[in-house]
Design an enzyme around this catalytic site. Structure first.
Site, PDB file in Angstrom:
ATOM      1  N   LYS A 179      76.602 -89.049  29.428  1.00 19.68           N
ATOM      2  CA  LYS A 179      77.502 -89.507  30.484  1.00 19.68           C
ATOM      3  C   LYS A 179      77.065 -88.910  31.822  1.00 19.68           C
ATOM      4  O   LYS A 179      76.976 -87.693  31.966  1.00 19.68           O
ATOM      5  CB  LYS A 179      78.940 -89.108  30.150  1.00 19.68           C
ATOM      6  CG  LYS A 179      79.443 -89.717  28.841  1.00 19.68           C
ATOM      7  CD  LYS A 179      80.891 -89.383  28.569  1.00 19.68           C
ATOM      8  CE  LYS A 179      81.108 -87.899  28.368  1.00 19.68           C
ATOM      9  NZ  LYS A 179      82.465 -87.591  27.876  1.00 19.68           N
ATOM     10  N   THR A 214      91.806 -89.395  36.972  1.00 24.20           N
ATOM     11  CA  THR A 214      90.802 -89.556  35.907  1.00 24.20           C
ATOM     12  C   THR A 214      91.058 -88.593  34.747  1.00 24.20           C
ATOM     13  O   THR A 214      90.154 -88.330  33.950  1.00 24.20           O
ATOM     14  CB  THR A 214      89.394 -89.320  36.465  1.00 24.20           C
ATOM     15  OG1 THR A 214      89.339 -88.002  37.069  1.00 24.20           O
ATOM     16  CG2 THR A 214      89.024 -90.370  37.503  1.00 24.20           C
ATOM     17  N   GLY A 216      91.686 -87.250  31.320  1.00 27.96           N
ATOM     18  CA  GLY A 216      91.540 -87.796  29.980  1.00 27.96           C
ATOM     19  C   GLY A 216      90.472 -88.867  29.828  1.00 27.96           C
ATOM     20  O   GLY A 216      90.409 -89.518  28.784  1.00 27.96           O
ATOM     21  N   THR A 217      89.615 -89.061  30.826  1.00 30.50           N
ATOM     22  CA  THR A 217      88.622 -90.134  30.719  1.00 30.50           C
ATOM     23  C   THR A 217      87.621 -89.881  29.591  1.00 30.50           C
ATOM     24  O   THR A 217      87.220 -90.818  28.893  1.00 30.50           O
ATOM     25  CB  THR A 217      87.863 -90.329  32.036  1.00 30.50           C
ATOM     26  OG1 THR A 217      87.390 -89.059  32.509  1.00 30.50           O
ATOM     27  CG2 THR A 217      88.741 -90.961  33.092  1.00 30.50           C
ATOM     28  N   GLY A 218      87.211 -88.625  29.393  1.00 34.90           N
ATOM     29  CA  GLY A 218      86.265 -88.334  28.322  1.00 34.90           C
ATOM     30  C   GLY A 218      86.868 -88.586  26.948  1.00 34.90           C
ATOM     31  O   GLY A 218      86.247 -89.212  26.082  1.00 34.90           O
ATOM     32  N   CYS A 219      88.093 -88.111  26.754  1.00 34.08           N
ATOM     33  CA  CYS A 219      88.808 -88.362  25.489  1.00 34.08           C
ATOM     34  C   CYS A 219      88.982 -89.858  25.270  1.00 34.08           C
ATOM     35  O   CYS A 219      88.770 -90.382  24.161  1.00 34.08           O
ATOM     36  CB  CYS A 219      90.196 -87.721  25.517  1.00 34.08           C
ATOM     37  SG  CYS A 219      90.224 -85.955  25.846  1.00 34.08           S
TER      38      CYS A 219
END
Length: 272
Positions: A179, A214, A216-219
């Site tokens: 990412k 943004t 929690g975007t990774g989760c």
């Protein structure tokens, strides 16, 4: 009436009391993308849009008990792992995955919360790398996480990202989604992600969206990949559709008006 055959997705992660990340974000994502969600809680966080104020860890024994309870009764098509906190929990989860062998396993290499709070004991990085990378169908590190796993400097170019992704393949992962959100963050309007597999590399470019919301975007991305992979023919189409859905969730985040800090994305933007 014929039962609907929807995918069953299990999240193994920490709880976010603010609802924007962790288990809560994963279950919202599963539901939004047509999967039945189940959970194994590894940690409780006192958390809101302004940050993490306290963490209580679940014992490795109880983490394993939760895994056994789910796998003994319910079909599991895909597993997502998020916050695992320490080596003991990692060992427990790895043992469960080796025993039950779910078809798709997504490892979100969670180490640091957006506000800077450590979500993985630094001493457990080697356990994450040695035990879980070989069990993962796909890992989704951001650039600091990839560097920590490899014990090297953070990637500064897309060429560096590709090289580190290939190094993670060599370390045991079956596929890597590097990412690029941290790449040239202040200078670039682009946010490149690279999917790296033994067959090659595919670029998934995207424009940065002008919002601070943004959380929690990774989760959410790793959960979307988990929900969609049983419904798609390969990882490339899964990543394409997961990213398109997430970008719209980020674009619609302002509508939620949740909290005073970094708000969550809008998981249900397609409905309300």
């Amino acid at each position: 009436m014929t039962a609907m055959r929807c995918p069953h997705a299990l999240t193994i992660a920490g709880s976010d009391s603010g609802g924007g990340a962790g288990i809560q974000a994963d279950l919202k994502t599963f539901s939004a993308l047509g999967a039945y969600g189940m959970s194994v809680v590894t940690a409780l966080t006192a958390q809101n849009t302004c940050g993490v104020s306290a963490v209580e860890l679940v014992s490795p024994e109880f983490v394993r008990a939760q895994c056994d309870a789910v796998f003994h009764d319910i079909r599991v098509d895909a597993v997502k792992m998020g916050m695992l906190a320490n080596a003991g929990i990692i060992h427990a989860v790895a043992a469960a995955l080796r025993e039950y062998q779910p078809q798709f396993v997504v490892l979100d290499t969670v180490m640091i919360a957006k506000g800077g709070h450590a979500l993985l004991d630094p001493a457990a990085v080697s356990a994450l790398r040695d035990e879980l990378l070989p069990l993962a169908s796909l890992i989704t590190p951001n650039l600091p996480e990839a560097a920590a796993l490899l014990g090297c400097e953070e990637a500064r170019t897309e060429a560096d990202m590709l090289a580190q992704g290939r190094a993670l393949l060599a370390a045991g992962a079956q596929a890597v989604l590097m990412k690029g959100g941290h790449l040239g963050q202040a200078q670039s309007e682009e946010c490149p992600d690279w999917l790296i597999t033994p067959a090659g590399a595919v670029n998934f470019p995207a424009k940065r969206i002008a919002t601070r919301h943004t959380h929690g975007t990774g989760c959410t991305l790793s959960a979307a990949l988990t929900a969609l992979r049983p419904q798609r023919p390969d990882w490339a189409s899964t990543v394409q559709d997961a990213k398109a859905w997430l970008l719209e969730a980020i674009a619609q985040a302002e509508r939620l008006q949740v909290g005073q800090g970094i708000g969550p994305v809008h998981h249900f933007h397609r409905w309300w």
